[in-house]
Enzyme design. Structure first.
Site, PDB file in Angstrom:
ATOM      1  N   ASP A 314       0.870  -1.169   0.000  1.00 36.20           N
ATOM      2  CA  ASP A 314       0.000   0.000   0.000  1.00 36.20           C
ATOM      3  C   ASP A 314       0.917   1.232   0.000  1.00 36.20           C
ATOM      4  O   ASP A 314       2.077   1.145   0.384  1.00 36.20           O
ATOM      5  CB  ASP A 314      -0.876  -0.037   1.254  1.00 36.20           C
ATOM      6  N   ASP A 509      -1.492  -0.829   6.056  1.00 39.27           N
ATOM      7  CA  ASP A 509      -1.676  -0.318   7.413  1.00 39.27           C
ATOM      8  C   ASP A 509      -3.105   0.108   7.724  1.00 39.27           C
ATOM      9  O   ASP A 509      -3.461   0.267   8.888  1.00 39.27           O
ATOM     10  CB  ASP A 509      -0.764   0.891   7.636  1.00 39.27           C
ATOM     11  N   ASP A 513      -7.189  -1.849   3.989  1.00 43.28           N
ATOM     12  CA  ASP A 513      -6.259  -2.874   3.514  1.00 43.28           C
ATOM     13  C   ASP A 513      -6.597  -4.255   4.067  1.00 43.28           C
ATOM     14  O   ASP A 513      -6.004  -5.245   3.631  1.00 43.28           O
ATOM     15  CB  ASP A 513      -4.820  -2.523   3.924  1.00 43.28           C
TER      16      ASP A 513
END
Length: 615
Positions: A314, A509, A513
């Site tokens: 990410d 995080d 996600d």
């Protein structure tokens, strides 16, 4: 361990006395060896009998008891005691190794507080942490461990966060900042308003992760468990046939000689080295990872981590700080400070992260005058009156709608661009970007050196920003403007690119996600800033959000796997060789003791190497 050492010492003394006493009278040697056997072997025989009653016949206790008692019946008293004595020495080594592994994790995880000091008016009362609830205020004195998650209401101090992050450098905490349970307060007195129940706090989550890690076995651990369950009854049947068939079928063969061979065969066949050392290798690997601030939720995830082939990340909060900062100011008339002051003034009443970054950057550089009025234009920006002049601060679309953007204006650079105009005159623009994390580029290069073939970034940000961040960090690919379901689809497409037993890692995080963390072969969450949902869905947690720990964790996982494989090959090779020799009558009980206890001790010592975290 002290008790077992005493038992071994006393038994060894009787054992040696039985060897060195005169052969006549015969009963004296037998009495000394029986005493030695009773001291050292009673618990093994008892466990074997208890397991037989419970229907669990074929285990190492049964093999050791059967072989040693059988040796007494064929007159090999000293060898009967030696089998049990050295078996117990091996058990002592195993106990020491397991305790060393547990202490390694325990030193890091010794973070569960016994009490919390709750403030009741002006009185400080020590209570059980479970009795403290969100909204309560607690006092944390220097030297005490923070018992619950919360926000600092009063005080400033240095925190030792090594138990959570593996970092030895203390972190400063001030009023208004979040504080996590498990840290040690070093200098000042802190008043903390609790935000989570003890059962939901960081310390409880970490302990739960570590305590449950051993339940999730790797493929090799599961194989060894299945192997031992099938292998043990097979070798017992083989030993019975070895003792009974040759004397019955071959004339002149003595039953006593073949019984001795069968007993030796039983001692050799004990699968202790495999059953103990392979799980211990993975337990040590999990402990070694914990010591450097990486929590692995099970041996299966450690094994999957060792086969990392594709690493997906990410962007915001993982590769970048997730904090906006002014990158560049471009003023048409060259007055950058005035441009910044007007933008900060117009945005002074907004709580948007972009507005806050402008105000933070302007503080101390360009004092912003207070605006007379401010009108927020949804999705576009703000229109303010400052010193009697109308100031517009916002997006390119806002400038175009009001005819303020000059002809042939260049395209906006990456990141977020804030345009500024005053009384119908375009003044310039300010570029605001999320900053890449320190060390992120080096971490990507280190991943490549470990053998990760492809690094990919997934983000909901625009295409240009994604390309720039990917280029800056040296990533192989970047996919932009993705919603959570889009990230899952992209990961599923990348999973099709794997070869052999390679695995895909995803590092994230945020709460958004969590679905893709669960979908990846190994989901890795950022533990310091990551959301609870991400940490819960992940298989591995980086407690200090330091990406450099990821390549180190992969190297540790691969070393742990090598150690487990070495133990399997070594134990099987030695056992097969000595089993053949014992069946042929070329190996006595002393060879058998080495093939069982000696191999187990060497394999355990090798497994302890997994505790050492790589640099």
């Amino acid at each position: 361990m002290k008790k077992n050492l005493w038992r071994i010492g006393v038994s060894a003394a009787f054992f040696l006395a039985g060897i060195f006493v005169p052969a006549d009278p015969h009963w004296l040697s037998l009495l000394l060896e029986l005493t030695a056997y009773a001291v050292i072997g009673w618990d093994v025989v008892w466990k074997a009998l208890r397991n037989i009653v419970r229907g669990q016949v074929f285990d190492e206790n049964f093999l050791m008891a059967l072989a040693s008692i059988g040796a007494f019946f064929v007159g090999e008293y000293s060898e009967a005691v030696a089998v049990m004595l050295f078996y117990q020495v091996g058990e002592l080594f195993q106990h020491y190794a397991v305790e060393k592994s547990r202490r390694s994790i325990g030193e890091l995880m010794d973070i569960r507080p016994d009490t919390a000091t709750r403030l009741q008016g002006d009185e400080a009362v020590a209570v059980d942490p479970f009795e403290v609830h969100p909204g309560d205020r607690i006092l944390v004195r220097p030297g005490e461990r923070v018992p619950l998650d919360g926000v600092v209401e009063k005080g400033t101090s240095l925190l030792d966060t090594s138990a959570l992050t593996g970092e030895s450098v203390p972190r400063t905490v001030e009023e208004g900042q979040e504080i996590l349970s498990g840290c040690v307060n070093q200098t000042g007195v802190l008043t903390v308003r609790v935000t989570k129940e003890f059962g939901e706090s960081t310390v409880s989550r970490i302990l739960d992760l570590v305590e449950n890690a051993s339940e999730k076995k790797s493929k090799r651990e599961a194989f060894i468990t299945r192997f031992a369950a099938v292998y043990t009854p097979i070798v017992v049947i083989a030993a019975v046939l070895l003792a009974a068939v040759p004397p019955l079928l071959v004339p002149g063969q003595l039953f006593g000689d073949w019984l001795y061979r069968a007993l030796t065969f039983l001692v050799v066949s004990c699968p202790c080295a495999l059953v103990i050392s392979v799980p211990l290798s993975f337990f040590g690997g999990i402990g070694g990872a914990s010591r450097m601030g990486v929590l692995v939720k099970g041996g299966n995830y450690l094994e999957a981590l060792s086969h990392a082939q594709i690493a997906v990340f990410d962007k915001t909060g993982t590769l970048t700080r997730g904090v906006f900062a002014v990158q560049q100011i471009t003023a048409v008339n060259g007055q950058e400070n005035r441009l910044l002051a007007l933008a900060a003034s117009a945005e002074s009443r907004s709580t948007h992260p972009i507005a806050q970054s402008l105000q933070a950057y302007a503080a101390g550089r360009s004092p912003a005058p207070a605006p007379d009025t401010v009108e927020e234009i949804a999705g576009r920006g703000v229109c303010a009156v400052i010193g009697g002049k109308t100031v517009r601060v916002g997006s390119r679309a806002m400038m175009e709608e009001n005819g303020l953007l000059p002809e042939h204006a260049p395209e906006d650079p990456s990141g977020t661009v804030v345009h500024v105009a005053e009384d119908g005159q375009y003044l310039g623009w300010i570029q605001i970007r999320d900053q890449t994390k320190d060390g992120a580029k080096d971490a990507m290069a280190a991943l490549k050196r470990t053998g990760v073939e492809k690094t990919v970034m997934l983000t909901g940000d625009n295409e240009r920003t994604a390309r720039e961040v990917a280029g800056e960090l040296g990533l192989d690919a970047a996919y932009a403007q993705l919603l959570p379901d889009g990230k899952v689809r992209q990961v599923e497409a990348l999973l099709q690119e794997k070869r052999g037993n390679g695995t895909l890692l995803f590092v994230g995080d945020g709460m958004n996600d969590a679905p893709v963390l669960a979908r990846a072969d190994v989901g890795i969450a950022m533990g310091a800033l990551g959301s609870d949902a991400a940490i819960e869905a992940a298989d591995v947690v980086l407690m200090n959000d330091d990406l450099s720990r990821l390549p180190r964790a992969i190297r540790l996982a691969r070393r742990t796997l090598r150690i487990a494989n070495q133990n399997i090959v070594f134990a099987l090779a030695v056992k097969v060789a000595v089993l053949v020799l014992s069946a042929l009558g070329l190996a006595n009980m002393w060879f058998a003791v080495f093939a069982d206890v000696g191999v187990a001790v060497l394999a355990i010592c090798n497994a302890l190497r997994a505790l050492r975290a790589p640099t």
